[in-house]
Design an enzyme around this catalytic site. Structure first.
Site, PDB file in Angstrom:
ATOM      1  N   SER A 283       0.834  -1.210   0.000  1.00  0.00           N
ATOM      2  CA  SER A 283       0.000   0.000   0.000  1.00  0.00           C
ATOM      3  C   SER A 283       0.864   1.255   0.000  1.00  0.00           C
ATOM      4  CB  SER A 283      -0.992   0.000   1.164  1.00  0.00           C
ATOM      5  OG  SER A 283      -0.314  -0.075   2.384  1.00  0.00           O
TER       6      SER A 283
ATOM      7  N   ASP B 244       7.315   2.899   6.080  1.00  0.00           N
ATOM      8  CA  ASP B 244       7.111   2.266   4.780  1.00  0.00           C
ATOM      9  C   ASP B 244       7.155   3.282   3.644  1.00  0.00           C
ATOM     10  OD1 ASP B 244       6.654   0.253   6.523  1.00  0.00           O
ATOM     11  OD2 ASP B 244       4.523   0.039   6.103  1.00  0.00           O
TER      12      ASP B 244
HETATM   13  C1  GLA Z   1       3.605  -1.342   9.320  1.00  0.00           C
HETATM   14  C2  GLA Z   1       3.495   0.170   9.431  1.00  0.00           C
HETATM   15  C3  GLA Z   1       4.854   0.813   9.745  1.00  0.00           C
HETATM   16  C4  GLA Z   1       5.527   0.138  10.938  1.00  0.00           C
HETATM   17  C5  GLA Z   1       5.486  -1.379  10.790  1.00  0.00           C
HETATM   18  C6  GLA Z   1       5.993  -2.082  12.006  1.00  0.00           C
HETATM   19  O1  GLA Z   1       4.378  -1.696   8.221  1.00  0.00           O
HETATM   20  O2  GLA Z   1       3.004   0.721   8.229  1.00  0.00           O
HETATM   21  O3  GLA Z   1       4.697   2.191   9.970  1.00  0.00           O
HETATM   22  O4  GLA Z   1       4.956   0.547  12.148  1.00  0.00           O
HETATM   23  O5  GLA Z   1       4.190  -1.869  10.500  1.00  0.00           O
HETATM   24  O6  GLA Z   1       7.323  -1.797  12.218  1.00  0.00           O
END
Ligand code: GLA
Length: 386
Positions: free
Chosen positions: A123, A167
Protein backbone atom coordinates in the site's frame (compact mmCIF):
# COMPACT_ATOMS: atom_id res chain seq x y z
CA UNK A 1 11.24 -5.62 -16.80
CA UNK A 2 10.16 -2.00 -17.26
CA UNK A 3 10.05 -2.61 -21.02
CA UNK A 4 7.39 -5.29 -20.47
CA UNK A 5 5.45 -2.99 -18.21
CA UNK A 6 5.55 -0.27 -20.87
CA UNK A 7 4.20 -2.71 -23.45
CA UNK A 8 1.30 -3.64 -21.21
CA UNK A 9 0.42 -0.03 -20.48
CA UNK A 10 0.80 0.93 -24.12
CA UNK A 11 -1.71 -1.71 -25.05
CA UNK A 12 -4.07 -0.32 -22.47
CA UNK A 13 -3.69 3.40 -23.12
CA UNK A 14 -2.71 3.45 -26.78
CA UNK A 15 -1.38 6.98 -26.15
CA UNK A 16 1.04 8.86 -23.94
CA UNK A 17 0.91 8.36 -20.21
CA UNK A 18 2.79 9.27 -17.08
CA UNK A 19 4.52 6.26 -15.54
CA UNK A 20 5.97 5.93 -12.04
CA UNK A 21 7.40 2.99 -10.10
CA UNK A 22 7.67 2.58 -6.34
CA UNK A 23 9.14 -0.36 -4.42
CA UNK A 24 8.08 -2.36 -1.41
CA UNK A 25 10.50 -2.53 1.51
CA UNK A 26 12.23 -4.82 3.93
CA UNK A 27 13.08 -3.82 7.49
CA UNK A 28 16.16 -5.42 9.01
CA UNK A 29 15.36 -4.55 12.62
CA UNK A 30 13.36 -1.92 14.53
CA UNK A 31 9.73 -2.99 14.32
CA UNK A 32 6.88 -0.82 15.63
CA UNK A 33 9.47 1.72 16.73
CA UNK A 34 8.53 4.30 14.09
CA UNK A 35 5.33 5.51 15.75
CA UNK A 36 7.21 5.58 19.05
CA UNK A 37 9.58 8.22 17.68
CA UNK A 38 12.38 5.67 17.53
CA UNK A 39 14.69 4.32 14.81
CA UNK A 40 13.96 1.95 11.92
CA UNK A 41 16.29 0.23 9.44
CA UNK A 42 14.40 -0.40 6.21
CA UNK A 43 15.52 -0.65 2.58
CA UNK A 44 13.66 -0.48 -0.72
CA UNK A 45 13.68 -3.75 -2.65
CA UNK A 46 13.43 -4.97 -6.23
CA UNK A 47 9.66 -5.48 -6.08
CA UNK A 48 7.60 -2.60 -7.40
CA UNK A 49 4.21 -1.14 -8.06
CA UNK A 50 4.06 0.50 -11.49
CA UNK A 51 1.38 3.09 -12.04
CA UNK A 52 0.46 4.79 -15.29
CA UNK A 53 -2.00 7.64 -15.73
CA UNK A 54 -3.31 9.80 -18.54
CA UNK A 55 -6.14 12.33 -18.95
CA UNK A 56 -9.38 10.73 -20.16
CA UNK A 57 -11.30 13.85 -21.26
CA UNK A 58 -14.16 12.87 -18.96
CA UNK A 59 -15.22 14.25 -15.66
CA UNK A 60 -14.22 11.25 -13.59
CA UNK A 61 -11.34 9.23 -12.23
CA UNK A 62 -11.19 5.69 -13.47
CA UNK A 63 -8.85 3.18 -11.82
CA UNK A 64 -8.02 -0.41 -12.54
CA UNK A 65 -5.35 -2.99 -11.80
CA UNK A 66 -4.05 -4.87 -14.83
CA UNK A 67 -4.37 -8.12 -12.86
CA UNK A 68 -8.05 -7.65 -12.06
CA UNK A 69 -11.02 -7.27 -14.32
CA UNK A 70 -12.87 -4.66 -12.29
CA UNK A 71 -12.67 -1.00 -13.07
CA UNK A 72 -13.74 1.62 -10.51
CA UNK A 73 -15.00 5.06 -11.39
CA UNK A 74 -15.15 8.05 -9.05
CA UNK A 75 -16.56 11.51 -9.49
CA UNK A 76 -13.82 14.13 -9.22
CA UNK A 77 -15.69 15.84 -6.38
CA UNK A 78 -15.93 12.69 -4.36
CA UNK A 79 -12.56 11.99 -2.75
CA UNK A 80 -13.54 10.04 0.36
CA UNK A 81 -12.42 6.68 1.76
CA UNK A 82 -13.72 3.55 0.04
CA UNK A 83 -13.24 -0.18 0.62
CA UNK A 84 -10.33 -1.85 -1.16
CA UNK A 85 -7.14 -0.60 -2.79
CA UNK A 86 -8.61 2.40 -4.71
CA UNK A 87 -8.91 4.18 -1.36
CA UNK A 88 -5.13 4.76 -1.43
CA UNK A 89 -5.43 6.59 -4.74
CA UNK A 90 -8.33 8.73 -3.55
CA UNK A 91 -6.38 9.50 -0.37
CA UNK A 92 -3.29 10.59 -2.27
CA UNK A 93 -5.35 12.94 -4.44
CA UNK A 94 -6.95 14.36 -1.32
CA UNK A 95 -3.60 14.81 0.44
CA UNK A 96 -1.54 16.25 -2.41
CA UNK A 97 -3.76 18.12 -4.88
CA UNK A 98 -4.84 21.77 -4.53
CA UNK A 99 -8.44 21.83 -3.28
CA UNK A 100 -8.18 18.06 -2.68
CA UNK A 101 -9.26 17.22 -6.22
CA UNK A 102 -8.04 16.44 -9.70
CA UNK A 103 -8.55 19.32 -12.12
CA UNK A 104 -9.39 16.92 -14.95
CA UNK A 105 -10.54 13.33 -15.41
CA UNK A 106 -7.77 10.72 -15.40
CA UNK A 107 -7.36 7.04 -16.12
CA UNK A 108 -5.05 5.29 -13.69
CA UNK A 109 -3.79 1.76 -14.20
CA UNK A 110 -1.57 -0.17 -11.81
CA UNK A 111 0.36 -3.39 -11.88
CA UNK A 112 3.16 -4.78 -9.77
CA UNK A 113 4.96 -7.61 -8.09
CA UNK A 114 4.85 -6.54 -4.44
CA UNK A 115 2.82 -9.29 -2.78
CA UNK A 116 -0.27 -7.88 -1.05
CA UNK A 117 -0.75 -8.59 2.66
CA UNK A 118 2.76 -10.00 3.01
CA UNK A 119 4.22 -7.22 5.17
CA UNK A 120 6.22 -5.75 2.28
CA UNK A 121 4.20 -2.51 2.15
CA UNK A 122 2.34 -2.79 -1.11
CA UNK A 123 0.00 0.00 0.00
CA UNK A 124 2.88 2.40 0.71
CA UNK A 125 4.34 1.52 -2.70
CA UNK A 126 1.00 2.29 -4.34
CA UNK A 127 0.74 5.66 -2.56
CA UNK A 128 4.34 6.53 -3.39
CA UNK A 129 3.99 5.66 -7.08
CA UNK A 130 0.79 7.67 -7.41
CA UNK A 131 2.17 10.59 -5.39
CA UNK A 132 5.22 10.76 -7.62
CA UNK A 133 3.12 10.56 -10.78
CA UNK A 134 0.76 13.31 -9.60
CA UNK A 135 3.70 15.46 -8.53
CA UNK A 136 5.32 15.14 -11.94
CA UNK A 137 2.23 15.47 -14.11
CA UNK A 138 0.67 18.40 -12.24
CA UNK A 139 4.01 20.09 -11.31
CA UNK A 140 3.10 20.10 -7.63
CA UNK A 141 6.67 20.70 -6.47
CA UNK A 142 6.36 18.36 -3.48
CA UNK A 143 9.50 16.85 -1.95
CA UNK A 144 9.90 13.12 -1.40
CA UNK A 145 9.41 13.68 2.31
CA UNK A 146 6.15 15.54 1.66
CA UNK A 147 4.98 12.68 -0.55
CA UNK A 148 5.87 10.18 2.18
CA UNK A 149 3.91 12.19 4.75
CA UNK A 150 0.96 12.36 2.35
CA UNK A 151 1.11 8.55 2.06
CA UNK A 152 1.12 8.20 5.83
CA UNK A 153 -1.88 10.54 6.18
CA UNK A 154 -3.64 8.53 3.52
CA UNK A 155 -3.18 5.39 5.63
CA UNK A 156 -4.47 7.24 8.69
CA UNK A 157 -7.49 8.91 7.14
CA UNK A 158 -8.40 6.70 4.17
CA UNK A 159 -7.44 3.21 5.45
CA UNK A 160 -7.82 3.61 9.22
CA UNK A 161 -4.30 2.38 9.97
CA UNK A 162 -2.48 4.66 12.38
CA UNK A 163 0.88 3.69 10.92
CA UNK A 164 4.28 5.27 11.35
CA UNK A 165 6.36 6.75 8.53
CA UNK A 166 8.75 3.85 7.82
CA UNK A 167 7.11 2.27 4.78
CA UNK A 168 6.39 5.41 2.80
CA UNK A 169 9.78 6.87 3.67
CA UNK A 170 11.63 3.75 2.57
CA UNK A 171 9.73 3.46 -0.68
CA UNK A 172 10.58 7.05 -1.59
CA UNK A 173 14.14 7.29 -0.21
CA UNK A 174 15.57 3.85 -0.97
CA UNK A 175 19.13 3.65 -2.25
CA UNK A 176 20.63 0.67 -4.02
CA UNK A 177 22.83 -1.42 -1.71
CA UNK A 178 21.99 0.67 1.36
CA UNK A 179 19.83 0.45 4.44
CA UNK A 180 18.17 3.61 5.72
CA UNK A 181 18.74 4.31 9.39
CA UNK A 182 15.84 6.67 9.96
CA UNK A 183 15.28 8.63 13.13
CA UNK A 184 11.50 8.87 13.26
CA UNK A 185 11.58 11.73 15.74
CA UNK A 186 13.18 14.30 13.43
CA UNK A 187 13.18 12.33 10.16
CA UNK A 188 16.94 12.64 9.79
CA UNK A 189 18.46 9.63 8.12
CA UNK A 190 21.72 7.97 7.29
CA UNK A 191 22.41 5.43 4.56
CA UNK A 192 24.26 2.41 5.91
CA UNK A 193 25.88 0.19 3.27
CA UNK A 194 24.62 -3.37 3.31
CA UNK A 195 27.93 -4.61 2.08
CA UNK A 196 27.69 -8.35 2.46
CA UNK A 197 28.14 -9.92 -0.99
CA UNK A 198 27.92 -13.42 0.50
CA UNK A 199 24.60 -12.84 2.24
CA UNK A 200 21.12 -13.02 0.72
CA UNK A 201 18.02 -11.40 2.19
CA UNK A 202 15.27 -13.95 1.78
CA UNK A 203 11.64 -13.41 2.70
CA UNK A 204 9.46 -16.41 3.50
CA UNK A 205 5.77 -15.69 3.29
CA UNK A 206 3.79 -17.33 6.07
CA UNK A 207 0.81 -17.09 3.69
CA UNK A 208 -1.19 -15.78 6.64
CA UNK A 209 -2.74 -12.54 5.52
CA UNK A 210 -2.71 -10.11 8.41
CA UNK A 211 -6.45 -9.51 8.69
CA UNK A 212 -6.23 -8.55 12.37
CA UNK A 213 -3.47 -6.17 11.62
CA UNK A 214 -5.19 -2.81 11.51
CA UNK A 215 -7.31 -3.12 14.66
CA UNK A 216 -4.52 -4.72 16.69
CA UNK A 217 -1.97 -2.32 15.25
CA UNK A 218 -3.98 0.70 16.35
CA UNK A 219 -4.43 -0.90 19.75
CA UNK A 220 -0.63 -1.34 20.12
CA UNK A 221 -0.25 2.36 19.44
CA UNK A 222 -2.72 3.19 22.18
CA UNK A 223 -0.96 0.85 24.61
CA UNK A 224 2.37 2.57 23.94
CA UNK A 225 0.73 5.96 24.50
CA UNK A 226 -0.73 4.66 27.77
CA UNK A 227 2.78 3.72 28.88
CA UNK A 228 4.11 7.17 28.00
CA UNK A 229 1.27 8.84 29.92
CA UNK A 230 2.38 7.09 33.13
CA UNK A 231 6.15 7.25 32.67
CA UNK A 232 6.27 10.91 31.58
CA UNK A 233 5.09 11.88 35.09
CA UNK A 234 8.56 10.94 36.32
CA UNK A 235 10.59 12.82 33.72
CA UNK A 236 9.38 15.84 31.79
CA UNK A 237 11.78 14.93 28.96
CA UNK A 238 9.72 11.85 28.14
CA UNK A 239 7.53 12.49 25.11
CA UNK A 240 7.55 8.98 23.64
CA UNK A 241 8.92 5.51 24.44
CA UNK A 242 12.05 6.58 22.58
CA UNK A 243 12.88 8.75 25.58
CA UNK A 244 12.42 6.05 28.23
CA UNK A 245 15.47 4.38 29.75
CA UNK A 246 15.03 0.67 30.67
CA UNK A 247 15.80 1.46 34.34
CA UNK A 248 12.95 3.95 34.52
CA UNK A 249 10.55 1.42 33.03
CA UNK A 250 11.62 -1.22 35.55
CA UNK A 251 11.34 1.23 38.46
CA UNK A 252 7.70 1.93 37.59
CA UNK A 253 6.59 -1.49 36.40
CA UNK A 254 4.03 -1.84 39.19
CA UNK A 255 2.24 1.32 38.07
CA UNK A 256 1.69 -0.03 34.58
CA UNK A 257 -0.93 -2.44 33.42
CA UNK A 258 0.83 -5.79 32.75
CA UNK A 259 0.15 -5.69 29.03
CA UNK A 260 1.23 -2.07 28.69
CA UNK A 261 4.44 -2.90 30.54
CA UNK A 262 5.26 -5.71 28.08
CA UNK A 263 4.57 -3.46 25.08
CA UNK A 264 6.87 -0.77 26.49
CA UNK A 265 9.58 -3.30 27.29
CA UNK A 266 9.60 -4.51 23.72
CA UNK A 267 9.77 -1.04 22.14
CA UNK A 268 12.50 0.24 24.46
CA UNK A 269 14.56 -2.92 23.85
CA UNK A 270 13.94 -2.90 20.10
CA UNK A 271 15.18 0.65 19.75
CA UNK A 272 18.34 -0.27 21.65
CA UNK A 273 18.80 -3.38 19.48
CA UNK A 274 18.63 -1.28 16.37
CA UNK A 275 21.38 1.04 17.56
CA UNK A 276 23.57 -1.89 18.58
CA UNK A 277 22.72 -3.65 15.32
CA UNK A 278 23.89 -0.67 13.23
CA UNK A 279 27.23 -0.79 15.04
CA UNK A 280 27.52 -4.50 14.26
CA UNK A 281 26.80 -3.85 10.59
CA UNK A 282 29.45 -1.15 10.46
CA UNK A 283 31.89 -3.63 12.02
CA UNK A 284 30.86 -6.19 9.37
CA UNK A 285 29.66 -8.51 12.15
CA UNK A 286 26.66 -10.14 10.51
CA UNK A 287 26.62 -13.02 13.01
CA UNK A 288 26.10 -10.67 15.94
CA UNK A 289 23.48 -8.75 13.96
CA UNK A 290 21.63 -11.98 13.18
CA UNK A 291 21.44 -12.86 16.87
CA UNK A 292 19.68 -9.56 17.52
CA UNK A 293 17.08 -10.49 14.90
CA UNK A 294 16.13 -13.57 16.93
CA UNK A 295 15.82 -11.48 20.09
CA UNK A 296 13.65 -9.05 18.15
CA UNK A 297 11.40 -11.89 17.04
CA UNK A 298 11.02 -13.26 20.55
CA UNK A 299 9.98 -9.81 21.72
CA UNK A 300 7.52 -9.39 18.85
CA UNK A 301 6.03 -12.75 19.72
CA UNK A 302 5.96 -12.70 23.51
CA UNK A 303 5.96 -9.05 24.61
CA UNK A 304 4.40 -7.20 21.71
CA UNK A 305 2.20 -10.18 20.74
CA UNK A 306 2.03 -9.41 17.04
CA UNK A 307 3.28 -12.77 15.79
CA UNK A 308 1.27 -15.89 14.97
CA UNK A 309 1.97 -19.65 15.20
CA UNK A 310 3.02 -19.82 11.54
CA UNK A 311 5.60 -17.03 11.89
CA UNK A 312 6.91 -18.53 15.14
CA UNK A 313 7.22 -21.89 13.42
CA UNK A 314 9.13 -20.32 10.53
CA UNK A 315 11.61 -18.49 12.75
CA UNK A 316 12.29 -21.44 15.05
CA UNK A 317 12.73 -23.80 12.09
CA UNK A 318 14.87 -21.35 10.12
CA UNK A 319 17.14 -20.83 13.14
CA UNK A 320 18.33 -24.45 12.90
CA UNK A 321 19.03 -24.35 9.17
CA UNK A 322 22.42 -24.29 7.50
CA UNK A 323 23.92 -20.95 6.53
CA UNK A 324 21.32 -18.86 8.38
CA UNK A 325 22.56 -15.79 10.26
CA UNK A 326 19.29 -14.48 11.67
CA UNK A 327 15.53 -14.31 11.13
CA UNK A 328 12.41 -12.63 12.45
CA UNK A 329 8.89 -11.73 11.45
CA UNK A 330 8.90 -8.46 9.51
CA UNK A 331 6.44 -5.57 9.27
CA UNK A 332 3.19 -4.90 11.09
CA UNK A 333 2.73 -8.53 12.08
CA UNK A 334 0.08 -11.25 12.44
CA UNK A 335 1.63 -13.15 9.56
CA UNK A 336 3.12 -11.73 6.43
CA UNK A 337 6.79 -12.42 5.76
CA UNK A 338 9.71 -13.54 7.84
CA UNK A 339 13.03 -11.94 6.87
CA UNK A 340 16.10 -14.16 6.94
CA UNK A 341 19.78 -13.46 6.31
CA UNK A 342 21.31 -16.53 4.66
CA UNK A 343 24.73 -17.30 3.22
CA UNK A 344 24.60 -17.12 -0.57
CA UNK A 345 25.83 -20.68 -1.03
CA UNK A 346 23.06 -22.06 1.19
CA UNK A 347 20.25 -19.95 -0.31
CA UNK A 348 18.79 -22.59 -2.64
CA UNK A 349 18.82 -25.39 -0.08
CA UNK A 350 17.41 -22.97 2.45
CA UNK A 351 14.44 -22.18 0.24
CA UNK A 352 13.64 -25.79 -0.62
CA UNK A 353 14.18 -26.85 3.00
CA UNK A 354 11.89 -24.27 4.56
CA UNK A 355 9.25 -24.83 1.91
CA UNK A 356 9.06 -28.54 2.63
CA UNK A 357 9.12 -28.11 6.43
CA UNK A 358 6.31 -25.58 6.26
CA UNK A 359 4.30 -27.69 3.87
CA UNK A 360 4.61 -30.72 6.16
CA UNK A 361 3.18 -28.67 9.02
CA UNK A 362 0.65 -26.43 7.35
CA UNK A 363 -0.14 -28.13 4.04
CA UNK A 364 0.87 -25.11 1.95
CA UNK A 365 4.09 -24.20 0.20
CA UNK A 366 5.21 -20.75 1.31
CA UNK A 367 6.33 -18.27 -1.34
CA UNK A 368 9.97 -17.24 -0.92
CA UNK A 369 11.52 -14.09 -2.33
CA UNK A 370 15.23 -13.42 -2.58
CA UNK A 371 15.38 -9.63 -2.53
CA UNK A 372 17.92 -7.08 -3.70
CA UNK A 373 18.24 -3.69 -2.02
CA UNK A 374 17.29 -1.20 -4.70
CA UNK A 375 16.56 2.42 -5.55
CA UNK A 376 13.42 4.10 -4.26
CA UNK A 377 10.44 5.37 -6.24
CA UNK A 378 11.15 6.94 -9.61
CA UNK A 379 9.52 8.35 -12.70
CA UNK A 380 9.92 5.92 -15.57
CA UNK A 381 10.85 7.60 -18.83
CA UNK A 382 8.68 6.98 -21.88
CA UNK A 383 9.80 4.11 -24.06
CA UNK A 384 11.87 5.21 -27.08
CA UNK A 385 9.99 5.06 -30.42
CA UNK A 386 10.45 1.66 -32.01
C1 GLA B 1 3.61 -1.34 9.32
C2 GLA B 1 3.49 0.17 9.43
C3 GLA B 1 4.85 0.81 9.74
C4 GLA B 1 5.53 0.14 10.94
C5 GLA B 1 5.49 -1.38 10.79
C6 GLA B 1 5.99 -2.08 12.01
O1 GLA B 1 4.38 -1.70 8.22
O2 GLA B 1 3.00 0.72 8.23
O3 GLA B 1 4.70 2.19 9.97
O4 GLA B 1 4.96 0.55 12.15
O5 GLA B 1 4.19 -1.87 10.50
O6 GLA B 1 7.32 -1.80 12.22
Amino acid sequence: MEMDIHRQFQQYFGKEYQLAAAPGRVNLIGEHTDYNQGFVLPAAIDKNIWLAMAPNNENHLSVRALEYREEYTFSLDDMHPVKGWPTYLLGMIYMTMPEHRLPEGMDVVVTGNVPVGAGMSSSAALCSAFGLALNEYFHLGLSRLELALAGQKTEHQFANLQCGIMDQFASLHGKSGHLIKLDCRNLEYEYIPFDFPDIRIILVNSMVSHSLASSEYNLRRQQCDAGVAVLSKYDSNIHSLRDVRPELLEAHQSELDGTVYKRCRFIIGENQRLLTGCDFLKQQDIDAFGQLMYVSHDGLSMDYEVSCPESDFLVSTIKEMKGVKGARQMGGGFGGCTITLVEKDSADTFISGIQSSYERNYGRIPDCYSTIISEGAHIVQPMAEQ
